[in-house]
Design a protein around this motif. Structure first.
Motif, PDB file in Angstrom:
ATOM      1  N   PHE A 124       2.773  21.882  -3.396  1.00 10.35           N
ATOM      2  CA  PHE A 124       2.096  20.671  -3.854  1.00 10.35           C
ATOM      3  C   PHE A 124       2.756  19.373  -3.366  1.00 10.35           C
ATOM      4  O   PHE A 124       2.055  18.401  -3.022  1.00 10.35           O
ATOM      5  N   PRO A 125       4.087  19.249  -3.295  1.00 13.06           N
ATOM      6  CA  PRO A 125       4.686  18.009  -2.789  1.00 13.06           C
ATOM      7  C   PRO A 125       4.303  17.686  -1.332  1.00 13.06           C
ATOM      8  O   PRO A 125       4.490  16.547  -0.882  1.00 13.06           O
ATOM      9  N   TYR A 126       3.778  18.687  -0.597  1.00 15.43           N
ATOM     10  CA  TYR A 126       3.280  18.433   0.759  1.00 15.43           C
ATOM     11  C   TYR A 126       2.259  17.297   0.753  1.00 15.43           C
ATOM     12  O   TYR A 126       2.173  16.512   1.699  1.00 15.43           O
ATOM     13  N   LEU A 127       1.501  17.193  -0.325  1.00 10.93           N
ATOM     14  CA  LEU A 127       0.500  16.139  -0.461  1.00 10.93           C
ATOM     15  C   LEU A 127       1.126  14.755  -0.312  1.00 10.93           C
ATOM     16  O   LEU A 127       0.618  13.911   0.433  1.00 10.93           O
ATOM     17  N   ALA A 128       2.224  14.500  -1.030  1.00 11.02           N
ATOM     18  CA  ALA A 128       2.862  13.183  -0.986  1.00 11.02           C
ATOM     19  C   ALA A 128       3.399  12.876   0.403  1.00 11.02           C
ATOM     20  O   ALA A 128       3.220  11.764   0.928  1.00 11.02           O
ATOM     21  N   PHE A 129       4.056  13.855   1.032  1.00 12.60           N
ATOM     22  CA  PHE A 129       4.634  13.632   2.356  1.00 12.60           C
ATOM     23  C   PHE A 129       3.562  13.283   3.381  1.00 12.60           C
ATOM     24  O   PHE A 129       3.671  12.300   4.119  1.00 12.60           O
ATOM     25  N   VAL A 130       2.511  14.093   3.432  1.00 12.57           N
ATOM     26  CA  VAL A 130       1.524  13.924   4.491  1.00 12.57           C
ATOM     27  C   VAL A 130       0.574  12.765   4.191  1.00 12.57           C
ATOM     28  O   VAL A 130       0.051  12.138   5.110  1.00 12.57           O
ATOM     29  N   GLY A 131       0.362  12.444   2.909  1.00 10.46           N
ATOM     30  CA  GLY A 131      -0.426  11.267   2.579  1.00 10.46           C
ATOM     31  C   GLY A 131       0.233  10.002   3.104  1.00 10.46           C
ATOM     32  O   GLY A 131      -0.432   9.135   3.698  1.00 10.46           O
ATOM     33  N   LEU A 132       1.534   9.871   2.916  1.00 12.35           N
ATOM     34  CA  LEU A 132       2.269   8.709   3.432  1.00 12.35           C
ATOM     35  C   LEU A 132       2.317   8.721   4.958  1.00 12.35           C
ATOM     36  O   LEU A 132       2.254   7.672   5.597  1.00 12.35           O
ATOM     37  N   ALA A 133       2.421   9.911   5.536  1.00 14.21           N
ATOM     38  CA  ALA A 133       2.400  10.012   7.001  1.00 14.21           C
ATOM     39  C   ALA A 133       1.075   9.525   7.568  1.00 14.21           C
ATOM     40  O   ALA A 133       1.028   8.878   8.631  1.00 14.21           O
ATOM     41  N   SER A 134      -0.036   9.792   6.862  1.00 13.35           N
ATOM     42  CA  SER A 134      -1.347   9.325   7.309  1.00 13.35           C
ATOM     43  C   SER A 134      -1.430   7.807   7.282  1.00 13.35           C
ATOM     44  O   SER A 134      -2.007   7.187   8.182  1.00 13.35           O
ATOM     45  N   LEU A 135      -0.856   7.184   6.251  1.00 13.56           N
ATOM     46  CA  LEU A 135      -0.822   5.719   6.193  1.00 13.56           C
ATOM     47  C   LEU A 135      -0.005   5.136   7.338  1.00 13.56           C
ATOM     48  O   LEU A 135      -0.385   4.132   7.950  1.00 13.56           O
ATOM     49  N   ALA A 136       1.123   5.768   7.634  1.00 11.19           N
ATOM     50  CA  ALA A 136       1.944   5.318   8.760  1.00 11.19           C
ATOM     51  C   ALA A 136       1.151   5.410  10.065  1.00 11.19           C
ATOM     52  O   ALA A 136       1.203   4.501  10.906  1.00 11.19           O
ATOM     53  N   SER A 137       0.398   6.491  10.230  1.00 12.52           N
ATOM     54  CA  SER A 137      -0.417   6.654  11.435  1.00 12.52           C
ATOM     55  C   SER A 137      -1.476   5.560  11.526  1.00 12.52           C
ATOM     56  O   SER A 137      -1.732   5.013  12.606  1.00 12.52           O
ATOM     57  N   GLY A 138      -2.115   5.241  10.397  1.00 14.91           N
ATOM     58  CA  GLY A 138      -3.126   4.185  10.400  1.00 14.91           C
ATOM     59  C   GLY A 138      -2.553   2.841  10.796  1.00 14.91           C
ATOM     60  O   GLY A 138      -3.180   2.068  11.542  1.00 14.91           O
ATOM     61  N   THR A 155       0.834  -1.209   0.000  1.00 13.08           N
ATOM     62  CA  THR A 155       0.000   0.000   0.000  1.00 13.08           C
ATOM     63  C   THR A 155       0.864   1.253   0.000  1.00 13.08           C
ATOM     64  O   THR A 155       0.591   2.208  -0.742  1.00 13.08           O
ATOM     65  N   TYR A 156       1.915   1.277   0.840  1.00 11.42           N
ATOM     66  CA  TYR A 156       2.827   2.424   0.858  1.00 11.42           C
ATOM     67  C   TYR A 156       3.407   2.668  -0.538  1.00 11.42           C
ATOM     68  O   TYR A 156       3.481   3.814  -1.009  1.00 11.42           O
ATOM     69  N   SER A 157       3.834   1.597  -1.183  1.00 10.82           N
ATOM     70  CA  SER A 157       4.503   1.721  -2.474  1.00 10.82           C
ATOM     71  C   SER A 157       3.562   2.251  -3.546  1.00 10.82           C
ATOM     72  O   SER A 157       3.919   3.143  -4.334  1.00 10.82           O
ATOM     73  N   VAL A 158       2.347   1.694  -3.591  1.00  7.53           N
ATOM     74  CA  VAL A 158       1.367   2.139  -4.583  1.00  7.53           C
ATOM     75  C   VAL A 158       1.003   3.605  -4.352  1.00  7.53           C
ATOM     76  O   VAL A 158       0.927   4.401  -5.298  1.00  7.53           O
ATOM     77  N   MET A 159       0.782   3.966  -3.098  1.00  5.04           N
ATOM     78  CA  MET A 159       0.395   5.342  -2.795  1.00  5.04           C
ATOM     79  C   MET A 159       1.536   6.317  -3.049  1.00  5.04           C
ATOM     80  O   MET A 159       1.298   7.470  -3.435  1.00  5.04           O
ATOM     81  N   LEU A 160       2.773   5.893  -2.848  1.00  2.60           N
ATOM     82  CA  LEU A 160       3.919   6.757  -3.156  1.00  2.60           C
ATOM     83  C   LEU A 160       3.922   7.125  -4.633  1.00  2.60           C
ATOM     84  O   LEU A 160       4.147   8.288  -5.002  1.00  2.60           O
ATOM     85  N   GLN A 177       7.611  -3.476  11.419  1.00  9.09           N
ATOM     86  CA  GLN A 177       7.403  -3.166  10.009  1.00  9.09           C
ATOM     87  C   GLN A 177       8.755  -3.086   9.298  1.00  9.09           C
ATOM     88  O   GLN A 177       9.617  -2.277   9.656  1.00  9.09           O
ATOM     89  N   LYS A 178       8.950  -3.938   8.296  1.00 10.19           N
ATOM     90  CA  LYS A 178      10.160  -3.918   7.495  1.00 10.19           C
ATOM     91  C   LYS A 178       9.817  -3.308   6.135  1.00 10.19           C
ATOM     92  O   LYS A 178       8.985  -3.839   5.403  1.00 10.19           O
ATOM     93  N   PHE A 179      10.453  -2.203   5.835  1.00  8.20           N
ATOM     94  CA  PHE A 179      10.088  -1.454   4.639  1.00  8.20           C
ATOM     95  C   PHE A 179      10.701  -2.072   3.384  1.00  8.20           C
ATOM     96  O   PHE A 179      11.863  -2.456   3.360  1.00  8.20           O
ATOM     97  N   LYS A 180       9.851  -2.141   2.350  1.00  8.07           N
ATOM     98  CA  LYS A 180      10.276  -2.692   1.070  1.00  8.07           C
ATOM     99  C   LYS A 180       9.422  -2.050  -0.014  1.00  8.07           C
ATOM    100  O   LYS A 180       8.198  -1.991   0.115  1.00  8.07           O
ATOM    101  N   PHE A 181      10.067  -1.565  -1.063  1.00 14.45           N
ATOM    102  CA  PHE A 181       9.308  -0.963  -2.168  1.00 14.45           C
ATOM    103  C   PHE A 181       8.719  -2.091  -3.001  1.00 14.45           C
ATOM    104  O   PHE A 181       9.431  -2.818  -3.696  1.00 14.45           O
ATOM    105  N   ASP A 182       7.417  -2.255  -2.918  1.00 20.50           N
ATOM    106  CA  ASP A 182       6.739  -3.397  -3.544  1.00 20.50           C
ATOM    107  C   ASP A 182       5.404  -2.943  -4.136  1.00 20.50           C
ATOM    108  O   ASP A 182       4.332  -3.279  -3.627  1.00 20.50           O
TER     109      ASP A 182
END
Length: 537
Positions: A141-155, A93-98, A223-228
């Motif tokens: 505008f890039p604020y969108l990408a940063f905070v969108g991923l931060a919201s996923l991390a919070s969830g 999900t992180y990777s797709v949303m990024l 959580q082990k991060f992997k671009f997938d």
């Protein structure tokens, strides 16, 4: 409802509230600094409109997906398939949303001129305001990408039972902006346009920090991060199916905000900024209490839904809604009484003037607070729909609410100016709250309406007594001195004595949620004669 379940929700909400209170206090400090530097000028209006555009998309892609689709699906994977399966889903999900958020951010920056033209039509004859807004939109505008991923991390962290760090993460934006303001002082003030541009870069940095502060907690949680980026994964596709209608629901809510902003560009200079500042003050209790409670409740509701335990789900929903009202009803009265003193204490300095800026902002606060209980009630009721993976019903209600808001805006903005825009938002929220509860009852059965109404009436009575006490202290006592410190003392004294009056009347009326909260606080502090909660863990 079992007392341990109530305590778990209240304790988790308390952890969220603690982090949120810090964030909100820093936010007030940020707004105070911003108001002192930029007041309600065209420069302030340009920043606020530019920031609202990626912020709207952030709420749609970030919070919309987080609340409606990601948390329920992640919770089901966690409880059904185990932590490793949930971790793999998170990475996908992180990777797709990024990728999605990155593309949207780039397109937004490239076509910012067209975007601003759509949302600042009232500035078509003010090229200076328009050009500055386009410039700031490109930066932000890039604020969108940063905070969108931060919201996923919070969830993810919330679903794993970690609430404090995600609640504190938004503070990083405020810290970055306050730090930027101190940079102004160090470097010396340049033109107002160069200062606001630097402020925008500070916002961008704050968005990045919101991700980084959560990474250590995620690693400790396993959580082990992997671009997938697997767009065909069943879990990702499931989230996507739930996400589409929920995006519409959140888009409608945020479109309301942008419509208000667009219409405010037809009003006198400073209306965009005054509307934003008034909204931020009015919704402070929503951010501190209601969002904390719904954040803590959604994983529990999703777990009950996954286990098909409808009775527990409805019990938790009713309790969370009553808890929200226990905070928001007195907050509504308190903010109405203290609107003008608060604005004077927080903002009235520098470019923010008493003659012009204060009355505009007070008007916005007064009309926004009318719907405060409904804003929180909508969030709570929508969570119940999301927990059973129904995102269509909230979407339909949101669309109706948006249309109603537009009609009311056009009717009310002429006689009430920016106050009419705020009042339209409140009325449409109240109607949406009523509709959602009617539809939830049809879908799930008894939602304990009688309990909720009895609780609300007791809270209204206690809040009105509190408001009378606060009014006497804040507005009727003969001032012994003049200036900021006396006004600050009056606000603090009115708040403290008013709170005491509210608690006294609530106890006399046997308001269940207030009594529960007081007992829980006493227990946590070890004042009830029993060991503090968690001391034997």
């Amino acid at each position: 409802m079992h007392s341990d379940a109530k305590e778990r929700i209240a304790t988790s909400a308390g952890r969220v509230s603690f982090g949120t209170i810090i964030s909100r206090l820093l936010g007030i400090a940020r707004d105070s600094v911003f108001a002192a530097y930029f007041g309600t000028s065209y420069v302030a209006d340009a920043f606020n409109l530019a920031f609202s555009i990626p912020n709207l998309l952030r709420r749609i892609f970030g919070e919309g997906m987080l609340n409606a689709s990601y948390v329920p699906v992640y919770s089901q994977y966690l409880h059904r398939d185990g932590k490793q399966a949930a971790s793999d889903l998170a990475n996908k999900t992180y990777s797709v949303m990024l990728i999605i958020l990155g593309v949207v951010s780039i397109l937004g920056a490239v076509f910012s001129g067209f975007v601003v033209k759509a949302f600042a039509y009232g500035w078509r004859n003010s090229p200076e305001s328009f050009a500055l807004t386009v410039k700031l939109t490109r930066v932000l505008f890039p604020y969108l990408a940063f905070v969108g991923l931060a919201s996923l991390a919070s969830g993810t962290l919330n679903s794993l039972g970690h609430f404090a760090v995600p609640a504190f993460a938004p503070s990083m934006l405020n810290i970055a902006l306050i730090g930027t303001a101190f940079t102004f002082m160090r470097l010396g003030q340049g033109s107002s346009e160069s200062m606001i541009t630097l402020f925008s870069y500070g916002a961008l940095l704050g968005g990045l920090f919101q991700i980084l502060i959560q990474v250590p907690q995620l690693v400790r949680a396993g959580q082990k991060f992997k671009f997938d980026p697997d767009f065909k994964d069943a879990g990702v596709r499931w989230i996507g199916r739930l996400m589409v209608p929920s995006m519409f629901s959140f888009a409608v809510t945020q479109i309301n905000v942008l419509v208000d902003t667009l219409l405010a560009t037809f009003l006198p200079e400073g209306s965009v900024t005054a509307l934003r500042l008034g909204n931020r003050i009015a919704i402070q209790p929503l951010g501190i209490f209601a969002i904390a409670i719904t954040t803590a409740t959604l994983p529990a509701l999703s777990e009950h839904a996954a286990k098909e335990n409808r009775e527990r789900l409805l019990h938790d929903f009713a309790f969370s809604l009553k808890l929200i009202l226990a905070f928001l009803i007195p907050s509504t009265i308190g903010l109405m009484v203290l609107a003008k003193p608060l604005v004077r204490v927080l903002f009235e300095r520098g470019e923010f003037t008493a003659a012009r800026s204060t009355p505009m902002t007070v008007s916005a606060i007064m009309f926004y607070t009318i719907g405060l209980f409904a804003y929180g009630g909508v969030k709570s009721t929508v969570q119940a729909f999301y927990s059973v993976k129904d995102t269509m019903t909230p979407m339909k209600v949101s669309i109706f609410s948006m249309l109603l808001n537009v009609v009311l805006n056009l009717i009310l903005m002429r006689p009430l100016k920016l106050g009419g825009l705020a009042l339209a938002t409140s009325i449409s929220a109240i109607v949406a709250f009523w509709m959602l509860n009617v539809l939830l009852k049809r879908k799930l059965g008894d939602i304990r309406e009688r309990e909720i109404w009895v609780s609300a009436i007791k809270l209204i009575v206690a809040s009105l007594v509190m408001g009378g006490v606060m009014y006497v202290i804040a507005h009727r006592l003969e001032p012994r001195a003049v200036g900021l410190w006396w006004e600050l003392f009056q606000v603090a004294a009115a708040s403290a004595v008013g709170l005491a009056a509210f608690l006294a009347v609530s106890l006399a009326l046997k308001a269940e949620e207030v009594i529960f909260l007081l007992r829980l606080i006493a227990r946590k502090l070890g004042l009830d004669g029993r060991p503090k909660a968690g001391s034997q863990a």
